[in-house]
Design an enzyme around this catalytic site. Structure first.
Site, PDB file in Angstrom:
ATOM      1  N   ASP A  65       8.091  87.751 101.419  1.00 57.63           N
ATOM      2  CA  ASP A  65       7.108  88.244 102.394  1.00 57.63           C
ATOM      3  C   ASP A  65       7.708  88.243 103.803  1.00 57.63           C
ATOM      4  O   ASP A  65       7.067  88.686 104.758  1.00 57.63           O
ATOM      5  CB  ASP A  65       5.794  87.457 102.320  1.00 57.63           C
ATOM      6  CG  ASP A  65       5.960  85.990 102.662  1.00 57.63           C
ATOM      7  OD1 ASP A  65       7.096  85.538 102.903  1.00 57.63           O
ATOM      8  OD2 ASP A  65       4.931  85.279 102.679  1.00 57.63           O
ATOM      9  N   ASP A 104       7.220  87.866  95.886  1.00 56.56           N
ATOM     10  CA  ASP A 104       6.657  86.792  96.710  1.00 56.56           C
ATOM     11  C   ASP A 104       5.171  87.089  96.929  1.00 56.56           C
ATOM     12  O   ASP A 104       4.824  88.119  97.522  1.00 56.56           O
ATOM     13  CB  ASP A 104       7.394  86.789  98.055  1.00 56.56           C
ATOM     14  CG  ASP A 104       7.344  85.443  98.740  1.00 56.56           C
ATOM     15  OD1 ASP A 104       6.825  84.478  98.142  1.00 56.56           O
ATOM     16  OD2 ASP A 104       7.866  85.359  99.865  1.00 56.56           O
ATOM     17  N   GLU A 136       3.698  79.771  97.872  1.00 61.16           N
ATOM     18  CA  GLU A 136       4.046  78.700  98.812  1.00 61.16           C
ATOM     19  C   GLU A 136       3.136  77.491  98.681  1.00 61.16           C
ATOM     20  O   GLU A 136       1.972  77.617  98.335  1.00 61.16           O
ATOM     21  CB  GLU A 136       3.963  79.233 100.254  1.00 61.16           C
ATOM     22  CG  GLU A 136       5.027  80.253 100.575  1.00 61.16           C
ATOM     23  CD  GLU A 136       5.112  80.589 102.061  1.00 61.16           C
ATOM     24  OE1 GLU A 136       4.394  79.994 102.882  1.00 61.16           O
ATOM     25  OE2 GLU A 136       5.923  81.481 102.389  1.00 61.16           O
ATOM     26  N   GLU A 203      12.629  74.721 101.818  1.00 60.46           N
ATOM     27  CA  GLU A 203      12.972  75.388 103.089  1.00 60.46           C
ATOM     28  C   GLU A 203      12.912  74.403 104.252  1.00 60.46           C
ATOM     29  O   GLU A 203      11.899  73.712 104.457  1.00 60.46           O
ATOM     30  CB  GLU A 203      12.020  76.575 103.351  1.00 60.46           C
ATOM     31  CG  GLU A 203      12.328  77.270 104.679  1.00 60.46           C
ATOM     32  CD  GLU A 203      11.720  78.654 104.836  1.00 60.46           C
ATOM     33  OE1 GLU A 203      11.166  79.190 103.862  1.00 60.46           O
ATOM     34  OE2 GLU A 203      11.820  79.202 105.951  1.00 60.46           O
TER      35      GLU A 203
HETATM   36  O1  KIV Z   1       9.906  85.327 102.156  1.00 61.96           O
HETATM   37  C1  KIV Z   1      11.067  84.930 102.018  1.00 61.96           C
HETATM   38  O2  KIV Z   1      12.035  85.624 102.304  1.00 61.96           O
HETATM   39  C2  KIV Z   1      11.265  83.576 101.513  1.00 61.96           C
HETATM   40  C3  KIV Z   1      12.651  83.024 101.519  1.00 61.96           C
HETATM   41  C4  KIV Z   1      13.026  82.680 102.887  1.00 61.96           C
HETATM   42  C5  KIV Z   1      12.782  81.887 100.588  1.00 61.96           C
HETATM   43  O3  KIV Z   1      10.319  82.943 101.135  1.00 61.96           O
END
Ligand code: KIV
Length: 313
Positions: A65, A104, A136, A203
């Protein structure tokens, strides 16, 4: 006697992936952890970036995202929605063969209920062809992860700095910097592991916290700003190639300066057009002298000068 030419595979340098490499699978991720083979993940958001990821030999591609920021120009990840993510992810699918493709789940697509989380994870599979989804946080997301996994879709968890809830975390900053916060991270990871996540992203976590936690975990961990002890690493495509000019977190290493090359290229084109150097003969189409002559006669006879003659295709 002349030797027959080597086939492409034989000529391939040792550090280049085989052209026909086996597709990555979920069980293979666990095998790589067990064997201590570093797992490489990168983000991608369109057909060309997917082709670059494919050709570069990465193991997993995440349509993150972060698209909201690096592709769509927002200043946070929260504005991007399911429909935009599905368009981007479908384009990545078309450019990808071997790596595992992860969608994501954007902010607002899974928090409300398990049913909504399953429905949107299914859209990623059915409409964009992903192999797995990522969501997340620990806490309420653990239940969502369990529900999606039970519906038959593999899930990656994501703890530490979770950009969708960065405001609640006090901004885009490292997490787990006190014993209490590190313990919370450990508990969240164990909870995601226990419901069957096949990988967890760490992260912006102190390297020493990751190092202390890794021996306690069975789930493969992919780090971004979590130090070298994880089972693999992920970076944002536009960060690692130097395409994105916004804020660069401490954990980004730029492996190229592609934006500079892009600006140089478009600037040269602009200068060439303005100076009459482009297009030249090499970049123009030809017509035979006879046909051209006939066309000129037609123009003379019809006296076609700025009339409102209707087009007849
Ligand atoms: O959205 C994204 O690119 C991510 C990565 C940074 C792991 O969640």
């Amino acid at each position: 006697m002349t030797r027959p030419p080597k086939d492409r595979e034989e000529q391939r340098p040792a550090d280049e992936p085989p052209a026909d490499r086996m597709p990555m699978t979920i069980p293979r991720v666990a095998e790589m952890k067990k064997a201590g083979d570093p797992i490489v993940m990168v983000t991608a958001y369109d057909f060309p970036s997917a082709q670059v990821a494919e050709e570069s030999g990465v193991d997993m591609v995440l349509v993150g995202d972060t698209a909201a920021m690096v592709v769509l120009g927002h200043d946070a990840t929260t504005p991007v929605g399911m429909d935009e993510m599905l368009i981007l992810t479908s384009a990545v699918r078309r450019g990808l063969k071997a790596p595992l493709l992860i969608g994501d789940m954007p902010f607002g697509s899974y928090e409300k209920s398990n049913e909504e989380a399953i429905e949107n994870a299914r859209r990623f599979v059915k409409e964009a062809g992903v192999d797995a989804v990522k969501l997340e946080r620990g806490g309420p997301s653990v239940d969502r992860a369990r529900a999606i996994i039970r519906s038959g879709i593999p899930v990656i968890g994501h703890v530490g700095l979770t950009p969708q809830t960065a405001t609640a975390l006090g901004g885009f900053k490292a997490q787990g910097r006190t014993a209490e916060a590190a313990a919370k991270l450990a508990e969240e990871t164990l909870a995601l592991q226990s419901v069957g996540c096949f990988t967890v992203v760490f992260e912006a976590i102190p390297a020493k916290v990751t190092e202390a936690l890794m021996p306690r975990l069975e789930v493969p961990v992919i780090g971004i700003g979590a130090g070298p002890a994880t089972d693999g690493q992920v970076l944002v495509f536009h960060d690692l190639l130097g395409i994105y000019e916004g804020h660069q977190p401490r954990f980004v290493r730029r492996y190229a300066e592609v934006r500079r090359e892009m600006v140089d290229g478009v600037r040269s084109y602009t200068e060439d057009v303005r100076a009459g150097r482009f297009p030249d003969e090499e970049h123009s189409y030809s017509i035979s002298p006879e046909e051209l002559e006939a066309f000129r006669r037609y123009l003379d006879e019809e006296a076609l000068v700025g009339t409102d003659t209707p087009w007849d295709w």
